[in-house]
Design a protein around this motif. Sequence first.
Motif: not given
Length: 124
Positions: A46-55
């Motif tokens: 399951e998904f927990v967290a995500a972040i874009t390339r720049s943060g």
Amino acid sequence: QLQLVESGGGLVQAGGSLRLSCTTSGRTSSTYSMGWFRQAPGKEREFVAAITRSGSITNHVDSVKGRFTISRDNAKNTVYLQMNSLKPEDTAVYYCAASVRFGTRIDRREYDYWGQGTQVTVSS
């Protein structure tokens, strides 16, 4: 080819904290969106967290909001998951993943590279 290596897992009592790290090699990590997933025994990943390339943009699943924080240091090619106020239900193998797609990705099928996982066990 991008390689991902997670670290920082372990055994902790309920209410405690851990910080997971995911270090990438092979290519510059700033060219990838990154995410953390987890898989408990007998359950789907399951998904927990995500972040874009720049943060600059992050996304967290509701069950961890206010307790977990994803961040990244592109100079160190490392993504972090700070986990506070841990609960027994957070027990799982935690996986780091990288996606060539833009934005914060919550579907595991949109990730192209995976680490081997690190075990997190929270005792009650």
